[in-house]
Design a protein around this motif. Structure first.
Motif, PDB file in Angstrom:
ATOM      1  N   LYS A   1      10.273  12.344   9.413  1.00 38.69           N
ATOM      2  CA  LYS A   1      10.351  13.464   8.470  1.00 38.69           C
ATOM      3  C   LYS A   1      11.491  14.400   8.827  1.00 38.69           C
ATOM      4  O   LYS A   1      12.198  14.885   7.938  1.00 38.69           O
ATOM      5  CB  LYS A   1       9.021  14.230   8.439  1.00 38.69           C
ATOM      6  CG  LYS A   1       7.990  13.659   7.504  1.00 38.69           C
ATOM      7  CD  LYS A   1       6.841  14.627   7.308  1.00 38.69           C
ATOM      8  CE  LYS A   1       5.868  14.095   6.254  1.00 38.69           C
ATOM      9  NZ  LYS A   1       4.748  15.038   6.008  1.00 38.69           N
TER      10      LYS A   1
ATOM     11  N   SER B   1      14.633  15.195   6.426  1.00 37.31           N
ATOM     12  CA  SER B   1      14.903  16.559   5.971  1.00 37.31           C
ATOM     13  C   SER B   1      16.379  16.894   6.139  1.00 37.31           C
ATOM     14  O   SER B   1      16.978  17.599   5.316  1.00 37.31           O
ATOM     15  CB  SER B   1      14.037  17.566   6.728  1.00 37.31           C
ATOM     16  OG  SER B   1      14.434  17.663   8.086  1.00 37.31           O
TER      17      SER B   1
ATOM     18  N   SER C   1      -6.265  10.289   3.067  1.00 35.54           N
ATOM     19  CA  SER C   1      -5.033  10.619   3.786  1.00 35.54           C
ATOM     20  C   SER C   1      -4.933   9.816   5.081  1.00 35.54           C
ATOM     21  O   SER C   1      -3.850   9.332   5.444  1.00 35.54           O
ATOM     22  CB  SER C   1      -4.971  12.124   4.079  1.00 35.54           C
ATOM     23  OG  SER C   1      -6.053  12.524   4.905  1.00 35.54           O
TER      24      SER C   1
ATOM     25  N   CYS D   1       5.617  13.084  -5.249  1.00 33.79           N
ATOM     26  CA  CYS D   1       6.390  12.183  -4.396  1.00 33.79           C
ATOM     27  C   CYS D   1       7.756  12.776  -4.080  1.00 33.79           C
ATOM     28  O   CYS D   1       8.217  12.758  -2.931  1.00 33.79           O
ATOM     29  CB  CYS D   1       6.540  10.826  -5.079  1.00 33.79           C
ATOM     30  SG  CYS D   1       7.451   9.597  -4.107  1.00 33.79           S
TER      31      CYS D   1
ATOM     32  N   ASP E   1       7.957  15.343  -1.311  1.00 30.89           N
ATOM     33  CA  ASP E   1       7.704  14.881   0.054  1.00 30.89           C
ATOM     34  C   ASP E   1       8.888  14.035   0.511  1.00 30.89           C
ATOM     35  O   ASP E   1       9.265  13.066  -0.158  1.00 30.89           O
ATOM     36  CB  ASP E   1       6.418  14.051   0.093  1.00 30.89           C
ATOM     37  CG  ASP E   1       6.109  13.509   1.468  1.00 30.89           C
ATOM     38  OD1 ASP E   1       5.538  14.248   2.275  1.00 30.89           O
ATOM     39  OD2 ASP E   1       6.471  12.342   1.727  1.00 30.89           O
ATOM     40  N   TYR E   2       9.478  14.380   1.643  1.00 28.94           N
ATOM     41  CA  TYR E   2      10.682  13.701   2.095  1.00 28.94           C
ATOM     42  C   TYR E   2      10.477  12.205   2.277  1.00 28.94           C
ATOM     43  O   TYR E   2      11.322  11.394   1.877  1.00 28.94           O
ATOM     44  CB  TYR E   2      11.176  14.311   3.414  1.00 28.94           C
ATOM     45  CG  TYR E   2      11.847  15.653   3.273  1.00 28.94           C
ATOM     46  CD1 TYR E   2      12.843  15.856   2.322  1.00 28.94           C
ATOM     47  CD2 TYR E   2      11.484  16.723   4.097  1.00 28.94           C
ATOM     48  CE1 TYR E   2      13.461  17.092   2.193  1.00 28.94           C
ATOM     49  CE2 TYR E   2      12.104  17.966   3.973  1.00 28.94           C
ATOM     50  CZ  TYR E   2      13.086  18.140   3.021  1.00 28.94           C
ATOM     51  OH  TYR E   2      13.696  19.363   2.890  1.00 28.94           O
TER      52      TYR E   2
ATOM     53  N   CYS F   1       8.049  10.145   0.955  1.00 24.10           N
ATOM     54  CA  CYS F   1       7.784   9.455  -0.308  1.00 24.10           C
ATOM     55  C   CYS F   1       9.033   9.387  -1.167  1.00 24.10           C
ATOM     56  O   CYS F   1       9.339   8.361  -1.778  1.00 24.10           O
ATOM     57  CB  CYS F   1       6.658  10.169  -1.067  1.00 24.10           C
ATOM     58  SG  CYS F   1       6.140   9.313  -2.578  1.00 24.10           S
ATOM     59  N   ARG F   2       9.781  10.495  -1.215  1.00 30.21           N
ATOM     60  CA  ARG F   2      10.993  10.503  -2.025  1.00 30.21           C
ATOM     61  C   ARG F   2      11.985   9.460  -1.525  1.00 30.21           C
ATOM     62  O   ARG F   2      12.636   8.766  -2.316  1.00 30.21           O
ATOM     63  CB  ARG F   2      11.637  11.886  -1.977  1.00 30.21           C
ATOM     64  CG  ARG F   2      12.868  11.956  -2.875  1.00 30.21           C
ATOM     65  CD  ARG F   2      13.649  13.236  -2.697  1.00 30.21           C
ATOM     66  NE  ARG F   2      14.770  13.230  -3.616  1.00 30.21           N
ATOM     67  CZ  ARG F   2      15.742  14.112  -3.605  1.00 30.21           C
ATOM     68  NH1 ARG F   2      15.727  15.088  -2.722  1.00 30.21           N
ATOM     69  NH2 ARG F   2      16.740  14.040  -4.468  1.00 30.21           N
TER      70      ARG F   2
ATOM     71  N   SER G   1       1.567   6.001  -0.159  1.00 28.65           N
ATOM     72  CA  SER G   1       2.226   7.192  -0.714  1.00 28.65           C
ATOM     73  C   SER G   1       1.515   7.621  -1.996  1.00 28.65           C
ATOM     74  O   SER G   1       0.629   6.925  -2.488  1.00 28.65           O
ATOM     75  CB  SER G   1       3.696   6.879  -1.012  1.00 28.65           C
ATOM     76  OG  SER G   1       3.817   6.124  -2.210  1.00 28.65           O
TER      77      SER G   1
END
Length: 430
Positions: free
Chosen positions: A91, A95, A182, A242, A245-246, A248-249, A287
């Motif tokens: 993540k 980012s 989750s 989606c 979220d880093y 999922c994207r 995801s």
């Protein structure tokens, strides 16, 4: 050049690849930028812009300041940096990447660049051959889905992580009695990120010619916890979740790039790499846009969402959904893997695809086992309890089964390895 020279050259090339890969790591590039007095303030400015607080924190000249920061950072070590799927601090790495590639951050543009290192190679065909050896040689019933489960149980990493996600996904919560989605999704991502695709793809994309097999395949990701819900949400809302979220994207961007259809291509894929498409597909599992088989009577896949309430954005919603339901590249990749064909067909001769569900049995001697007979006689849509028992038993096979399968797989692997080695030595002699 002698064999030792070739070996040393190969090691040098591998080491160079590691060095080049590290130099493109966004985490390393971010640390380098943060320690530089010129780069650091520009990165800080850019992060404020991406967070949506640029106009408030930077004042009336926010737009120009953000544009200047981007222009300056394009000549820094951050430009061209990448991440690895499933890496530590993924993540954080993502980012940094998306801070520099913030165009479309708040939009819904479909195909964009993605931060992961490109998948250059296909499958490890030695390992893949060992997994499918039983089906090819007629040593057991022709059921690659069962063979895939047995192969996973022989491999320590595959067996451990599969047992982990199955037990997590079928475990009910003490309060609600429902599973913890989750945690289930997190365990699924660990499995598909860390287990080699030769195992995960055989489990998820094995060919089926009857509903019992198709249902076993559909249950691979424990859809009652990871996929299904009472009502289908809007695909647009799922896509927005989606995109925010880093991880999922990034997975979605990789899928839409590597599975981008192209009708004029012999493969149906713009990038022409079926293995990369299927690896990108599995990256979405766990995801907000997790895809799965829609039923046990076909090989159609889709995320659990609908475009029925998308209003004037219906075209945009349908375009997203069609990447799963009406995607020539993805369909060809799934059928090609199931039929065991070449993953890179020559442009002059397009492959002939045969629907998996219509695929007849091969001309091999079939020995019907107790497990095969039970599968054939099981209902098309088993109860939740029977699904849990099957999933749990598949992921915790007995030691004897593992030993027997290991000998078969080892023999097949050794045979293929010897052939490859002989070919290599002969080419060196010549």
């Amino acid at each position: 050049m002698d064999l030792m020279g070739i070996y040393l050259l190969h090691l040098s090339f591998a080491a160079l690849q590691v060095v080049l890969s590290a130099s493109r790591d966004c985490l390393i590039a971010g640390d380098t930028c943060s320690s530089d007095e010129t780069c650091s303030p520009r990165l800080r400015t850019l992060r404020q812009c991406v967070a949506g607080n640029g106009s408030m924190k930077l004042g009336p000249g926010a737009r120009s300041q953000c544009a200047n920061a981007v222009s300056a950072l394009l000549s820094s070590p951050l430009h061209g940096c990448q991440c690895r799927r499933g890496m530590k601090r993924e993540k954080n790495c993502l980012s940094i990447y998306w801070s520099l590639h913030q165009s479309g951050m708040h939009g819904l543009n479909l195909v964009e660049n993605y931060p992961y290192e490109a998948i250059e190679k296909g499958y490890d065909f030695v390992r893949l051959a060992s997994i499918t050896a039983d089906s090819e040689l007629g040593m057991t019933a022709v059921n690659r889905c069962l063979d895939a489960a047995k192969a996973c149980n022989v491999d320590d990493v595959c067996q451990k992580l599969r047992t982990e996600y199955v037990s997590t996904c079928i475990k009910p919560s003490t309060k609600s009695g429902l599973c913890n989605r989750s945690r289930c999704n997190k365990a699924l991502r660990r499995f598909f990120d860390r287990v080699p695709p030769e195992y995960t793809h055989e489990l998820l994309f094995c060919p089926c010619s009857d509903t019992a097999c198709s249902e076993r395949r559909r249950q691979t990701i424990v859809p009652s916890c990871s996929y299904e819900g009472e009502d289908k949400p809007s695909c647009l809302s799922q896509m927005r979740i989606c995109k925010a979220d880093y991880v999922c994207r990034s997975r979605l961007a990789q899928f839409q790039y590597d599975c981008q259809p192209e009708e004029r291509s012999a493969t149906g894929c713009k990038q022409g790499n079926y293995a990369a498409c299927l690896i990108a597909y599995t990256g979405l599992i766990g995801s907000p846009v997790t895809p799965n088989y829609v039923d046990n009577s076909s090989s159609s896949v889709s995320p659990w969402c609908s475009c029925s309430a998308s209003g004037n954005l219906r075209d945009q919603c349908t375009e997203f959904l069609n990447y799963f339901t009406d995607n020539l590249c993805l369909k060809n990749a799934l059928l090609t893997f199931g039929n065991g064909m070449d993953f890179r067909p020559t442009p002059t001769r397009p492959p002939r695809f045969i629907p998996v569900t219509d695929r007849g049995p091969r001309n091999t001697t079939v020995f019907v086992t107790t497990e095969t007979e039970a599968s054939a006689l099981s209902p098309a849509r088993p109860t939740q309890d029977s699904v849990k028992v099957r999933l749990w038993s598949d992921s915790t096979a007995s030691f004897d089964t593992q030993q027997n399968s290991a000998h078969v797989f080892a023999a097949a692997s050794l045979t293929v390895w010897i052939c490859v080695s002989l070919s290599f030595l002969l080419s060196c002699v010549q």
